[in-house]
Structure formats: structure tokens, C-alpha cells
Design an enzyme around this catalytic site. Sequence first.
Site, PDB file in Angstrom:
ATOM      1  N   SER A 222       0.848  -1.188   0.000  1.00 61.06           N
ATOM      2  CA  SER A 222       0.000   0.000   0.000  1.00 61.06           C
ATOM      3  C   SER A 222       0.889   1.246   0.000  1.00 61.06           C
ATOM      4  CB  SER A 222      -0.953  -0.038   1.191  1.00 61.06           C
ATOM      5  OG  SER A 222      -1.998   0.890   1.035  1.00 61.06           O
TER       6      SER A 222
ATOM      7  N   ASP B 239      -8.429  -5.350  -6.051  1.00 57.65           N
ATOM      8  CA  ASP B 239      -8.007  -4.167  -5.301  1.00 57.65           C
ATOM      9  C   ASP B 239      -8.582  -2.936  -5.981  1.00 57.65           C
ATOM     10  OD1 ASP B 239      -6.848  -2.168  -3.868  1.00 57.65           O
ATOM     11  OD2 ASP B 239      -4.796  -2.867  -4.083  1.00 57.65           O
TER      12      ASP B 239
ATOM     13  N   HIS C 247      -6.964  -5.798  -1.752  1.00 55.18           N
ATOM     14  CA  HIS C 247      -5.759  -5.085  -1.315  1.00 55.18           C
ATOM     15  C   HIS C 247      -4.869  -5.982  -0.461  1.00 55.18           C
ATOM     16  CE1 HIS C 247      -3.651  -1.308  -1.107  1.00 55.18           C
ATOM     17  NE2 HIS C 247      -3.713  -1.221   0.210  1.00 55.18           N
TER      18      HIS C 247
END
Length: 694
Positions: free
Chosen positions: A547, A630, A662
Amino acid sequence: MLLSRGSTMRRKEFAVYTSTNYSFEDHEATTVWEKLNLTSGDISTWTADSNISEVVFVGPTNTSILYINATNEKGDGGISLYTADALNLASASLVASLPAPFSGLKAVATETGDIHFLVYAQAYPNGTAYNADLAETPASTARIYTDIYVRHWDTYLTPQRNAVFGGVLTRRNATISRYTSSTAGYSLAGGLTNYVTGKCNATCAESPVQPFGASGDYDISPDGSQVVYLTKNIDLPLANFTSSQIYWVPFRGSVNDSIPINPIGATPGAEGASASPTFSKDGSKIAYFQMNGIYYESDRNIIYIANADPANLDITSVAGDWDRSPDVLVWSNDGNVLYVAAPDLGRERVFPVPVNAAADYKPTNITDEGVPAGMQVLANNQILVSDSKIWSSRDIYTVSSDGEVTNIYLQANLVDQALSGLGPQDVSEFYFSSNSTETDLQSWIIYPANFSEEKTYPLAFLVHGGPQGGFYNSWSTRWNYKVWADQGYVVIAPNPTASSGWGQNLTDAVSSHWGDYPYWDLVYAWDYVNATLPYVDTTRGIAAGASFGGYMMNWFQGHPLGRRFNALVTHDGVTNTLADYATEELWFINHDQGGIFTSPNETSTYYRWNPILYYENWATPHFVVHNDLDYRLPVSEGLMLFNMLQVKGVPSKFLNFPDENHWVLQRENSLVWHAEIYKWINYYSGLSEADSPF
């Protein structure tokens, strides 16, 4: 061994919880319910029936329970409710078969002996519960939208939204004995009441709030007469604002009777996200958290208490200036104290906070290491805590209100053979200074098995996501520091600017500064390791992040710090900040980039912090992971990164999971994720004797 889903009997003589083990040989998980005797500390198997998904102690005796069975008699995607005696599950009696996959059971006994309960499920716009197994399949798969917030996390939004439903189990006359069902004779009285669906303006109410909301987004008063629930602010567009509100509604009422407790303007400054509405033990008060910032998901949570009386809410803040952001709360038995958990110096600690605490009150922690997964106040006023640590997937213990650990019931690293030998000796920490802040910054050190300071080990340098968040003393099945270390690395896991638990200023400072403040903090962390830890071989180091941590790997790639590593790993990170509006939660991007997206120019943070501006410098071998589901950071970001690396001739590899979001959550996928990444980094760090990383 993973432990979760617990419930404690009212006199707090024993608790039940689930324990799950997964076999990679058999490719299946096994879940059993365990029984913990809170007096003797004995743990035994309560039941191996994995269809029992949720349990609440409620009914005429201390061992009466109500539980959800994950299937119903029709096998149509619904669930069943059973009553039983916890000491005699053979006494179980079916009381209701519900035609949808309800979950999030909360239940209380009323003065009449009835049981009032809450559950939630998705609902159609007309308020009826949605069951995908029974829904008609449309002739076309087309989706049409006229407002932003088309999709969220890993799901395209549909007309169906979560809703809280209430129901009544009426008790008939029944003989109660030690050997028969202590809760026999209940039946569902009528249908279920939907308290949420139909309350609409700019958008429509939804509770729990997707994608992570659950039963913590609502509560029922101890006498069963009142309900509170949390929903995003229906007066504002979903994608642009974090604002959410808590509604009060009488249990016997309907959505038309619901009243907002904390609308904008009711409490000065409190306009942002709300959380954790919870009734006191006597039902007279409601405690909750709320942030001030209306665009900011990582603002500081402030504790509020309201009267459970919509005609006289009298909302007050508690320890309002406390520079921590609590995210878990439970009431004391007498209603005079709130026990809250908050990130604090790399841990999540439990703090008692008096309900009359002034704004300048500074709470003192009563737990130290670990991150709580849950806590309950027992009848003897001890706090039962379930937490995890870097070295233990679950610890269960009680602690007194002044911080004395009174009982230790479970330490997974001492009973789970797979965790044998793990302990606090595997972990240490250090603080270092940086040019970005006057605050000394913390980093974890995690050592490999059989560590010796007389030897050297390659560096594994991890960067956390968020960016607001942190590396904490907790267990994870995704980024488990010890699993990385046991490849043969010393893991360094810094908490740079943006991290939570060192004061809100440090968290806030990352806004508009993605590419400088945290970057320089990480440079200084590397410098500290290189100069201070002789057992760390930085010449054989690798770096990895997910991320925001993945973004930082891409930023490293174009900057001098990237040349100090032999390999990089990006998991679902940002490659091109000019494409940030491909995300779903625009409030996040607008806040962190310092404003809405406009025509890009050199003064714009969308432009300034773009990793691809430094493409000419890319040279370090780079492993890229990006998943199709995602929707926070679309898969095109990973594909773009991989394509650019390949065209430039940088050694690179791309891993994709079409069924993950994600995060990588499926166990078999997780095994591949770890194996492929370790194959890559172990080759470039010299830990592997393989001829190639491919």
C-alpha cells in the site's frame, strides 16, 4: 493456531472462543470451540461443530445461550437460531430459521423473560433482507451509476445495503433443570424489524458501514428497549466525506423513529467519522468515538458520552485533549470508567478513563505489550483481554483496573507447537532522530532463529502502509515480521512520519508530504542501522512494503535510498500519483494530497510526489504484486510498474491474484505469495543458492 469469536457467560465463570488450524497438506481448515474456565484456567473443547458461528449468553439461567447456526433447514443461504444450555449442547432447540445470511448477533433478556436480539444483513431498498442464493439472476450484467462511489474496497456497489434488524424471542412456560434445556420454549414472535433502510437524502443509511463494519457499529441496551447504530452521514456524498452519525431508535420502533445523536453542529468541531456506539451497563448512557475532520479518516478519535435519552442527550467529551486515538471501548460495571484501547508507542494499550475526566486528563495504561483483539469487564471488575504479540498469535489474560495481571490463561507460543520457542527475546526496538521532526522515531528489530550478535545477517527493511498507521507489537498472517526474519534476516520495521501512537501531529504531518518527510525518516533509520548494528549486513539488504509501503518502494526505486538495497518488493502500491482518482475513497486522496485533483503542474503534490518522474534512475531488481479485486489501488498501477521496469530492462517479476483484494487473505494464495517473494529476495540477498530468482 488462530483464536477468535469469543463470548463470556454473565457470571463470568467461563468463556468460549474458536480456534482454527489450517493444513496445507489436506488443504482444509478445522475450527473448534474451546471452553475456558475462568476460575481454574482449564481449557477444553466445548464443541467441534463449526456450524456454530456466534454465541451469546442470554436466557433464564447463567448458562443459557442463543447461537447462530450458519445454515438453516432449507439450505437456501439463510441461518438458524438455536437456544441451549452451554453445559449441555444436546439440549439445543431450534427457535427460528431466517431466510438470509444474518450475522452480528447481539441479544439481551427483558423483564418479561423474552429475548430481544439484533442481527444484520444486506437489505433491498424496500427493507427486506437480501439473500444472494434466492435472488433472481438478471438477463444483463450491466451496471449503471450516476454518482461517484461506484465501487468500494473489492465490491461494486449495488442497491442492496447493510441493515440492522431486530427480533423478539417470546418465552413459553418451560421446566428448567440441570439436565434439560434451560432455554427451551422460545419462539420467534412475528418478523424482524429493519431499523436502517429507507433513511435517505444525498445517500441512504447503511449499518454496519462497509467494508469493515460489523456488530461494533450497533448496540442494544441491556434492558432491550433501545438500539443505536452507526451510518455514514446521509446528507453528504459517500466518496467525498468521512462524516458518519449515530442514530438512536426504540427497539419497538422503526426506521421512521430513528433520531441522530450527533448530527453536524450538535457538538462543536465534531463532524468526522464516528465509531463504537456502546450502552453503559445500566443503559443510561451511550459512549462513542468521533473525529473532528470531515475529510480525514485518520484524525484523532475523541471519546464522547451521551444520555440515552433523545430529549436530553447532553453530549460531553471525555479527556478531550488526550493525544491518542482510541479505537476500542468497554464500560466498567458501575459506569464510572471507560476502558479504551489506543495505539501507543508501537503497541495498542488499554487505558482506564473516568467518565468525568477533564479535557487535560492523561490516562495511564494498564497493559503494555501486544494489541488487543477484544476485552470484557468481568463480574469481579477484572478486565479479560485477548491480544496478540509479535511472538504469540493469541494471549488471553485478566488485568486489574490498576494494571496488575491477575491470571494468564493462554499464551499461544507456549502451547502451539508451531510457535514453540518464540518469545520476547526475538524482538527489540530503538529510537532514532530525523531531519523531518523533533520527535524521536521508533523502529522494531526482529531477529532470526538462533540469532547471535557475533554473526551478520542481511537486512530486511519493511515499510508500513497507511500511510497513517504503524508497525505494532502484534501477530499477523500477512506481514509477519518473524516469518521474514526466519528466512535469515534481521528485520527493521520503522515507524516514520504518519505513524500512529506518538501524537496526532506526527500522524498528520504526512499530508502533502508523501515523498519527503517519511522518505527522509526511512533514510535516517537505515543510517542508524548501518552505523549502530554491526550484526546487520546492509550491503545485502532488501526492502519491501504494501500500500503506502508499496508506494515508498516505488519512490525508493527512483531515489538514492533505492540503490542501497539489492531488491525491492511492492505489494499493491501507487505507481502514478496522477492516477490517484482511480481510487474509491476520494476523501483520502483529497486530504493526503492537500486538495482535490486539478490540472497537474509542478506545484501540485499529485505531480511532485509521482514516482514515475524519476524513471530514469530505476535500476534495483523489483518484485511486483497487484491483485485484480483491489479497488483502492487498481491493478493497473502494478501493471504499469511492471511494464516500465521490463521496458527499462530492470530485473522484475509480477505476481497477480484475480480473486484477492488489497490484501492476500486466502491461505493457499498466501503460501504462494510468501514463497515467490522469498525466492526473489533470498536470491538477491545471497541467502539462496539458487541460480536465478525466476
